[in-house]
Scaffold this motif. Structure first.
Motif, PDB file in Angstrom:
ATOM      1  N   CYS A 157       0.733  -1.111   0.304  1.00  0.00           N
ATOM      2  CA  CYS A 157       0.007  -0.341   0.181  1.00  0.00           C
ATOM      3  C   CYS A 157       1.716   1.820   0.038  1.00  0.00           C
ATOM      4  N   ALA A 158       1.995   1.278   0.773  1.00  0.00           N
ATOM      5  CA  ALA A 158       2.585   2.609   0.721  1.00  0.00           C
ATOM      6  C   ALA A 158       3.973   2.882  -0.403  1.00  0.00           C
ATOM      7  N   ALA A 159       3.569   1.657  -1.277  1.00  0.00           N
ATOM      8  CA  ALA A 159       4.159   1.916  -2.552  1.00  0.00           C
ATOM      9  C   ALA A 159       3.472   1.818  -3.243  1.00  0.00           C
ATOM     10  N   GLY A 160       2.438   2.796  -2.825  1.00  0.00           N
ATOM     11  CA  GLY A 160       0.723   2.281  -4.460  1.00  0.00           C
ATOM     12  C   GLY A 160       0.183   1.915  -4.576  1.00  0.00           C
ATOM     13  N   ASN A 161       0.243   0.656  -4.332  1.00  0.00           N
ATOM     14  CA  ASN A 161       0.036  -0.929  -5.484  1.00  0.00           C
ATOM     15  C   ASN A 161      -1.968  -0.416  -5.016  1.00  0.00           C
ATOM     16  N   GLU A 162      -2.104  -0.498  -6.203  1.00  0.00           N
ATOM     17  CA  GLU A 162      -3.921  -0.166  -6.221  1.00  0.00           C
ATOM     18  C   GLU A 162      -4.076  -1.537  -6.286  1.00  0.00           C
ATOM     19  N   ARG A 163      -4.288  -2.780  -6.016  1.00  0.00           N
ATOM     20  CA  ARG A 163      -4.790  -4.339  -5.665  1.00  0.00           C
ATOM     21  C   ARG A 163      -4.402  -4.195  -3.779  1.00  0.00           C
ATOM     22  N   ALA A 164      -3.770  -3.621  -3.659  1.00  0.00           N
ATOM     23  CA  ALA A 164      -3.440  -4.325  -2.149  1.00  0.00           C
ATOM     24  C   ALA A 164      -3.959  -3.086  -1.287  1.00  0.00           C
ATOM     25  N   TRP A 165      -4.512  -1.575  -2.206  1.00  0.00           N
ATOM     26  CA  TRP A 165      -5.062  -0.852  -2.090  1.00  0.00           C
ATOM     27  C   TRP A 165      -6.551  -1.050  -1.502  1.00  0.00           C
ATOM     28  N   GLU A 166      -6.841  -2.250  -2.664  1.00  0.00           N
ATOM     29  CA  GLU A 166      -8.301  -2.312  -2.481  1.00  0.00           C
ATOM     30  C   GLU A 166      -8.801  -3.979  -1.358  1.00  0.00           C
ATOM     31  N   ARG A 167      -7.730  -3.898  -1.349  1.00  0.00           N
ATOM     32  CA  ARG A 167      -7.688  -5.211  -0.309  1.00  0.00           C
ATOM     33  C   ARG A 167      -7.477  -4.475   1.249  1.00  0.00           C
ATOM     34  N   PHE A 168      -7.004  -3.296   0.465  1.00  0.00           N
ATOM     35  CA  PHE A 168      -6.760  -2.833   2.255  1.00  0.00           C
ATOM     36  C   PHE A 168      -7.704  -2.038   2.747  1.00  0.00           C
ATOM     37  N   ILE A 169      -8.352  -1.321   1.928  1.00  0.00           N
ATOM     38  CA  ILE A 169     -10.069  -0.989   2.422  1.00  0.00           C
ATOM     39  C   ILE A 169     -11.454  -2.219   2.579  1.00  0.00           C
ATOM     40  N   ALA A 170     -11.096  -3.243   1.569  1.00  0.00           N
ATOM     41  CA  ALA A 170     -12.172  -4.418   2.484  1.00  0.00           C
ATOM     42  C   ALA A 170     -11.661  -4.170   3.239  1.00  0.00           C
ATOM     43  N   VAL A 171     -10.232  -5.202   3.793  1.00  0.00           N
ATOM     44  CA  VAL A 171     -10.796  -5.541   5.347  1.00  0.00           C
ATOM     45  C   VAL A 171     -10.569  -4.619   6.549  1.00  0.00           C
ATOM     46  N   TYR A 172      -9.827  -3.461   6.173  1.00  0.00           N
ATOM     47  CA  TYR A 172      -9.596  -2.595   7.075  1.00  0.00           C
ATOM     48  C   TYR A 172     -10.421  -0.550   7.511  1.00  0.00           C
ATOM     49  N   ARG A 173     -11.584  -0.833   6.296  1.00  0.00           N
ATOM     50  CA  ARG A 173     -12.182   0.516   6.303  1.00  0.00           C
ATOM     51  C   ARG A 173     -12.946   1.097   7.204  1.00  0.00           C
ATOM     52  N   GLN A 174     -13.681  -0.338   7.118  1.00  0.00           N
ATOM     53  CA  GLN A 174     -14.574   0.036   8.702  1.00  0.00           C
ATOM     54  C   GLN A 174     -14.734  -0.792   9.827  1.00  0.00           C
ATOM     55  N   PRO A 175     -13.610  -1.797   9.848  1.00  0.00           N
ATOM     56  CA  PRO A 175     -13.291  -1.514  11.343  1.00  0.00           C
ATOM     57  C   PRO A 175     -13.028  -0.513  11.705  1.00  0.00           C
ATOM     58  N   LEU A 176     -11.465   0.358  11.021  1.00  0.00           N
ATOM     59  CA  LEU A 176     -10.672   1.177  11.126  1.00  0.00           C
ATOM     60  C   LEU A 176     -11.710   2.660  11.487  1.00  0.00           C
ATOM     61  N   VAL A 177     -12.932   3.021  10.795  1.00  0.00           N
ATOM     62  CA  VAL A 177     -14.114   3.565  11.519  1.00  0.00           C
ATOM     63  C   VAL A 177     -14.578   3.679  12.807  1.00  0.00           C
ATOM     64  N   ARG A 178     -15.280   1.675  12.926  1.00  0.00           N
ATOM     65  CA  ARG A 178     -15.560   1.531  14.454  1.00  0.00           C
ATOM     66  C   ARG A 178     -14.061   1.225  14.898  1.00  0.00           C
ATOM     67  N   ALA A 179     -13.393   1.634  14.870  1.00  0.00           N
ATOM     68  CA  ALA A 179     -12.103   1.954  15.870  1.00  0.00           C
ATOM     69  C   ALA A 179     -11.843   3.408  17.031  1.00  0.00           C
ATOM     70  N   ALA A 180     -12.266   3.677  15.958  1.00  0.00           N
ATOM     71  CA  ALA A 180     -12.532   5.742  16.501  1.00  0.00           C
ATOM     72  C   ALA A 180     -13.362   6.259  17.181  1.00  0.00           C
ATOM     73  N   THR A 181     -14.294   5.523  16.281  1.00  0.00           N
ATOM     74  CA  THR A 181     -15.308   5.953  16.786  1.00  0.00           C
ATOM     75  C   THR A 181     -15.836   5.459  18.703  1.00  0.00           C
ATOM     76  N   ALA A 182     -15.216   4.533  19.051  1.00  0.00           N
ATOM     77  CA  ALA A 182     -14.730   4.023  20.068  1.00  0.00           C
ATOM     78  C   ALA A 182     -14.235   4.277  20.942  1.00  0.00           C
ATOM     79  N   ILE A 183     -12.771   5.046  19.906  1.00  0.00           N
ATOM     80  CA  ILE A 183     -12.202   5.790  21.040  1.00  0.00           C
ATOM     81  C   ILE A 183     -12.808   6.891  21.575  1.00  0.00           C
ATOM     82  N   THR A 184     -13.370   7.601  19.886  1.00  0.00           N
ATOM     83  CA  THR A 184     -13.759   8.734  20.536  1.00  0.00           C
ATOM     84  C   THR A 184     -14.954   9.162  21.554  1.00  0.00           C
ATOM     85  N   GLY A 185     -15.527   8.268  21.144  1.00  0.00           N
ATOM     86  CA  GLY A 185     -16.852   8.242  21.733  1.00  0.00           C
ATOM     87  C   GLY A 185     -18.173   8.955  21.280  1.00  0.00           C
ATOM     88  N   SER A 186     -17.690   9.307  19.799  1.00  0.00           N
ATOM     89  CA  SER A 186     -18.778   9.739  19.055  1.00  0.00           C
ATOM     90  C   SER A 186     -18.148   9.415  17.687  1.00  0.00           C
TER      91      SER A 186
END
Lengths: 295, 412
Positions: A76-105
């Motif tokens: 992803c850091a190297a800009g591989n598109e397929r890697a980013w697709e994979r990253f978004i599919a796996v980590y995008r939603q968990p990232l938002v949920r974790a941030a919501t839990a951390i901020t409480g909002s």
């Protein structure tokens, strides 16, 4: 550590290469070896500073890495598109949920996650170079754990930077009159005894005391951080307190007080004491990070 | 170990995110872990970071399922209760079944009581044999059950306005039977008709119903049902033995049943050897029609239930008034004055080994032990109201000793 790749067993490197599926994300074998060199050098293969890790230690260290997460992050850091697709599919939603839990909002959480996501995607350019925080991930823990901790760091730092001084709602005024029979010299001796007792405690005991009494964390939270059972935390806390009390008694007796007087001194009103407990627990920066920060 | 610079923190240098993350995931070596722990002990900021990340991880593990749900769901209020209907419906069905079974059981009990009263007042109104039943059914306005229907396994009820037909032994059997499980769906009368002893071929009728309604039940007895009846009868016989023995212990004459009911105050002689106990226990299950095996079975069971101080089984027992004597297998005589709860050894005042004890009663004021009459034969209602009881023991040489209190014995 410059000779690390050459010192590594070629069979081990081949094994790690196959296990990582790095080729799937477009990483060349040379790039993979370079990443391993960087990671091994940065962690010194888990050995103490200045020590050369043996082959067994190196093998154990590299086999303990999260290679799949590591190659995905680097891709992803190297800009591989397929890697980013994979990253978004796996980590995008968990990232938002974790941030919501951390901020409480949910709103703040989404903002925090979007900000980090933008940084991860490399929208930040510094010195003419595209910077991606994923470069700093080295596969020691899970990528999701790293993302959560990064979110927590940013939230805490942002909170500490922007928080305003608020009036203390419950002002715990000191006792107006010291108890009779508690001379100032005795109180100062008690303060010194407590300081010495706390300084002699081990890091784990001080962590437990600070997390429980200063941060107000629950036993369950502390147990989760340490990876032990709540009962273990409770037992260690109780034991730490008992030992501190005994140590304070010993310190008082060694300062010239009789045992009876030392026990009486322990009964002093805590508000009469001028012992900066928070300062004692928080202000002693560890040598390790001081040394590493020096350069 | 790596440190990153944070300008806003109290401490300038902290472990990086990966070190903290790996610490929380227990992925660090012991040395690295102790370094991070030492920092955490003095750094509130990093403790807070680790704690928040840890909580976020727990929340993230719990929330995904809920987060995937669409925000708005049609009929969400109903769907949220859809799984609650299952246990609610099961509970309602259970309650309805329990009420139905209870109501049916109560109705059967009431009908049984009504039939009992009718049987007592009209004991000869019903035919005893299948032929008599057929004649009675032919003469009766009540429709007789068709043969095809009689082969049916389950009941078929028809409304009926007359008293139910019952075999003559029904009152005896009904009195001996315990309460029937309502799940069987049969009354005492129908079960009595199914008894092979009644001579019925499997067809019969019985009264059943509730709140004044009378119905006729036709059925065919089955081997499984008969076996169940056998078990029920044996259980009833056992409970009847226990009940009679308890009553007999309180009032010794009550155990005599119809034979000795008129001879108030008389005692009963019972001598049962160990060899006789086993074969007599089985016929006792048929006490409804066999009286003598019943008595033998009762006393065999009673002696089995006796716990003598010697620990041996009783081979002979007799009682008169409130005193009970028993001989164990070793020939030792024991006396009880509290209906067998406590026993005392009687000092041997005879020769040889005691093998039998009897109790007898004489109904004349001047009666002597020599002029005694056996208790079983003295059933006349005109007996003297103040009987004189005495005991007799026999040794292994058939010599006899007499005693009035069971403690002091004289040679006969």
């Amino acid at each position: 550590m410059a000779a690390l790749p050459g010192a590594l067993d070629r069979a081990l490197l081949e094994e790690l290469w196959r296990a990582s599926d790095a080729a799937v994300w477009g990483l060349a074998r040379e790039d993979f070896d370079r990443i391993l060199l960087e990671v091994g050098t940065g962690w010194n293969c888990g050995s103490a500073e200045g020590l050369q890790a043996s082959r067994q230690q190196q093998a154990a260290f590299f086999r303990g890495l999260r290679l799949a997460d590591l190659v995905l992050a680097r891709a992803c850091a190297a800009g591989n598109e397929r890697a980013w697709e994979r990253f978004i599919a796996v980590y995008r939603q968990p990232l938002v949920r974790a941030a919501t839990a951390i901020t409480g909002s949910e709103t703040l959480g989404r903002d925090l996650a979007d900000q980090l996501y933008a940084e991860l995607y490399g929208l930040t350019v510094r010195d003419g170079k595209r910077r991606c925080p994923l470069h700093s991930y080295r596969g020691r823990g899970s990528l999701m754990g790293w993302l959560r901790t990064t979110l927590a760091q940013r939230h805490v730092d942002h909170h500490r930077r922007t928080r305003h001084e608020e009036p203390i709602e419950e002002f715990d005024a000191p006792a107006s009159d010291p108890a009779p029979g508690q001379p100032a010299g005795e109180l100062s001796a008690l303060g010194r005894a407590i300081e010495e007792a706390l300084e002699k405690r081990e890091a784990e005991d001080r962590f437990l005391l600070a997390a429980y009494y200063l941060d107000g964390q629950t036993l369950k939270q502390i147990a989760g951080v340490l990876g032990v059972h709540e009962a273990t935390v409770s037992r260690k806390l109780r034991r730490a307190i008992e030992e501190i009390r005994k140590q304070v008694l010993r310190n008082l007796q060694s300062s010239g007080l009789s045992r009876r007087a030392a026990q009486d001194a322990l009964g002093a009103d805590p508000r009469d004491l001028d012992v900066p407990l928070k300062k004692l627990l928080q202000n002693s920066q560890t040598e390790t990070f001081k040394e590493q920060a020096a350069p | 170990m790596n440190a990153t610079m944070n300008t806003g923190g109290k401490h300038d240098f902290h472990p990086d995110a990966e070190s903290l993350s790996a610490f929380a995931e227990q992925a660090l070596s012991g040395r690295e872990r102790s370094q991070v722990l030492a920092h955490l002990a003095v750094c509130g900021r990093c403790r807070q970071v680790v704690a928040l990340a840890q909580e976020a991880g727990l929340d993230a593990d719990v929330r995904p399922a809920a987060a995937e749900r669409p925000a708005i769901q049609p009929y969400a209020w109903w769907r949220s209760w859809r799984f609650a209907w299952i246990p609610a419906a099961a509970l309602a069905a259970s309650v309805a079944l329990a009420v139905f079974v209870h109501t049916r059981h109560v109705d059967q009990s009431a009908e049984m009581a009504k039939n009992e009263r009718q049987q007592v007042t009209q004991p000869a109104a019903t035919p005893a044999s299948p032929a008599q039943q057929e004649r009675a059914q032919a003469a009766s306005p009540v429709a007789a059950p068709a043969p095809a229907k009689s082969q049916a396994r389950s009941f078929k009820r028809t409304s009926e306005g007359t008293a139910p037909n019952r075999p003559p032994q029904e009152s005896v059997v009904t009195a001996a039977m315990p309460a029937e499980p309502s799940a069987m769906g049969r009354t005492e009368a129908t079960r009595a008709e199914a008894e092979p002893a009644s001579g019925a071929t499997g067809q019969g009728s019985a009264g059943e119903g509730s709140a004044g309604e009378r119905t006729t039940a036709t059925y065919t007895p089955e081997p499984a049902v008969d076996a169940w009846q056998e078990r029920q009868e044996k259980a009833a016989a056992g409970s009847e033995q226990r009940r009679l023995y308890a009553a007999r212990a309180a009032a010794p004459t009550s155990a005599r049943g119809t034979d000795g009911g008129a001879a108030g105050g008389s005692s009963q002689q019972v001598t049962v050897s160990v060899d006789q106990v086993a074969p007599q226990a089985q016929p006792a299950a048929r006490f409804a029609t066999q009286k003598n095996p019943l008595a033998a079975g009762i006393y065999a069971g009673a002696m089995k239930a006796i716990h003598l101080p010697s620990g041996l089984a009783a081979v002979s027992m007799a009682e008169a008034g409130h005193r009970t004597l028993a001989i164990d297998e070793a020939g030792t005589l024991f006396l009880s004055v509290d209906a067998g709860n406590h026993w005392e050894t009687v000092t041997q005042q005879w020769t040889g080994r005691a093998v039998e004890v009897r109790a007898e009663t004489k109904y004349s004021a001047s009666a002597t032990p020599a002029a005694r009459a056996p208790a079983n034969s003295s059933n006349d209602a005109g007996a003297a109201p103040s009987p004189a009881s005495f005991f007799e023991i026999l040794n292994d040489k058939n010599q006899a000793w007499l005693s009035t209190d069971g403690e002091i014995w004289v040679a006969k």
